[in-house]
Scaffold this active site. Structure first.
Site, PDB file in Angstrom:
ATOM      1  N   SER A  23      57.645 120.694  21.104  1.00 49.46           N
ATOM      2  CA  SER A  23      56.824 119.656  20.485  1.00 49.46           C
ATOM      3  C   SER A  23      57.715 118.521  19.982  1.00 49.46           C
ATOM      4  O   SER A  23      58.836 118.356  20.472  1.00 49.46           O
ATOM      5  CB  SER A  23      55.982 120.265  19.360  1.00 49.46           C
ATOM      6  OG  SER A  23      55.001 119.351  18.935  1.00 49.46           O
ATOM      7  N   ASN A  24      57.241 117.767  19.030  1.00 43.63           N
ATOM      8  CA  ASN A  24      58.015 116.634  18.497  1.00 43.63           C
ATOM      9  C   ASN A  24      57.675 116.481  17.010  1.00 43.63           C
ATOM     10  O   ASN A  24      56.874 117.240  16.468  1.00 43.63           O
ATOM     11  CB  ASN A  24      57.691 115.362  19.290  1.00 43.63           C
ATOM     12  CG  ASN A  24      56.204 115.100  19.308  1.00 43.63           C
ATOM     13  OD1 ASN A  24      55.606 114.795  18.285  1.00 43.63           O
ATOM     14  ND2 ASN A  24      55.577 115.255  20.471  1.00 43.63           N
ATOM     15  N   TYR A  25      58.254 115.496  16.360  1.00 42.31           N
ATOM     16  CA  TYR A  25      58.117 115.377  14.901  1.00 42.31           C
ATOM     17  C   TYR A  25      56.841 114.664  14.441  1.00 42.31           C
ATOM     18  O   TYR A  25      56.668 114.425  13.250  1.00 42.31           O
ATOM     19  CB  TYR A  25      59.327 114.634  14.323  1.00 42.31           C
ATOM     20  CG  TYR A  25      60.602 115.432  14.383  1.00 42.31           C
ATOM     21  CD1 TYR A  25      60.731 116.607  13.652  1.00 42.31           C
ATOM     22  CD2 TYR A  25      61.678 115.017  15.158  1.00 42.31           C
ATOM     23  CE1 TYR A  25      61.901 117.342  13.692  1.00 42.31           C
ATOM     24  CE2 TYR A  25      62.853 115.747  15.208  1.00 42.31           C
ATOM     25  CZ  TYR A  25      62.960 116.917  14.461  1.00 42.31           C
ATOM     26  OH  TYR A  25      64.106 117.636  14.504  1.00 42.31           O
TER      27      TYR A  25
END
Ligand code: CTP
Length: 245
Positions: free
Chosen positions: A53-55
């Site tokens: 995923s990502n932030y």
């Protein structure tokens, strides 16, 4: 006081405020318009316990959904975020890019505009393991094969107004302008995600809005709701030109 909830218990102040804002905005400049907003970071499973995923927190997308609701729009929020559902907004929860794509494509069929604030994974594991991947004795490295995901914005048929975000760490304006052209967007919001007070997970953002005609507006550092308001200020005239009421 007993901890129970039911009819008669006073709603939370935020809920009351949101209900008032929704009511007051009923005749706003987005009344009768349908907006689809995406938010959050997509998750691509590796195995039952891990994902890529990502932030992204989803805060920018939620602020856009709330600001559009407060101007009278009917909002569908396609969310890959765990933030609580905003009052008066239709939330569709998704995880992966493929789920987000299906939800967005079905929601845009009767929409006037799409705002893609979600941070969408560009690649996903070629296959998700059904069982937890165990490390092997002596294994010092492992390779994960990734395949490209679909571009959701590019898959949306022409006709509706499209707004994208460009999350960049360098060559902000140049990269954003390229995405505006390539994805055939009406507006793009360029976002320097390296600044500590802007971008992922914080309550403020600093964006530059670019339009199709070469127009550019540099917004100062603002709370995300205010950024959303300024983006909608640009979207409304495009919408009124494209789809007069
Ligand atoms: N986007 C999308 N589908 C994807 C990737 C991105 O719809 N598979 C949308 C995002 O929601 C955003 C815009 O496209 O509105 C730009 O996303 P960004 O991640 O900045 O750019 P990418 O197109 O992924 O390009 P790159 O990763 O090379 O910067």
């Amino acid at each position: 006081a007993s901890g129970h909830s039911g009819r008669g218990r006073l709603a939370e102040p935020q809920q009351i405020l949101d209900a008032i804002k929704t009511l007051l905005g009923k005749n706003g400049d987005l009344a009768g318009r349908r907006l689809v907003v995406s938010a959050g970071g997509t998750r691509e499973p590796i195995d039952p316990v891990r994902f890529i995923s990502n932030y992204s927190s989803g805060k920018m997308g939620y602020a856009l959904a709330e600001a559009a609701r407060d101007r009278g729009a009917k909002v569908t929020l396609v969310s890959a975020s765990s933030l609580p559902a905003p009052h008066g907004v239709n939330v569709i929860e998704v995880e992966s890019v493929s789920e987000m794509k299906d939800a967005v494509l079905s929601a845009v069929t009767d929409a006037d505009a799409l705002v893609m604030a979600a941070a969408v994974s560009d690649f996903r594991p070629a296959s998700a393991s059904e069982q937890k991947i165990k490390k092997q004795p002596g294994e010092e490295a492992m390779t994960l094969e990734l395949v490209k995901t679909d571009d959701i914005l590019a898959s949306v048929p022409e006709g509706i107004v499209k707004v994208g975000f460009a999350a960049e760490t360098h060559d902000l304006i140049e990269n954003a302008a390229k995405k505006l052209q390539e994805k055939r967007l009406d507006l793009i919001c360029a976002n320097d995600v390296t600044a500590p007070d802007a971008g992922f997970a914080v309550d403020t953002n600093r964006v530059t809005i670019l339009d199709r005609d070469g127009g550019r507006e540099d917004l100062p550092l603002l709370p995300k709701y205010e950024v959303a308001t300024r983006i909608l200020d640009r979207l409304v005239p495009i919408l009124n030109l494209r789809r007069p009421r």
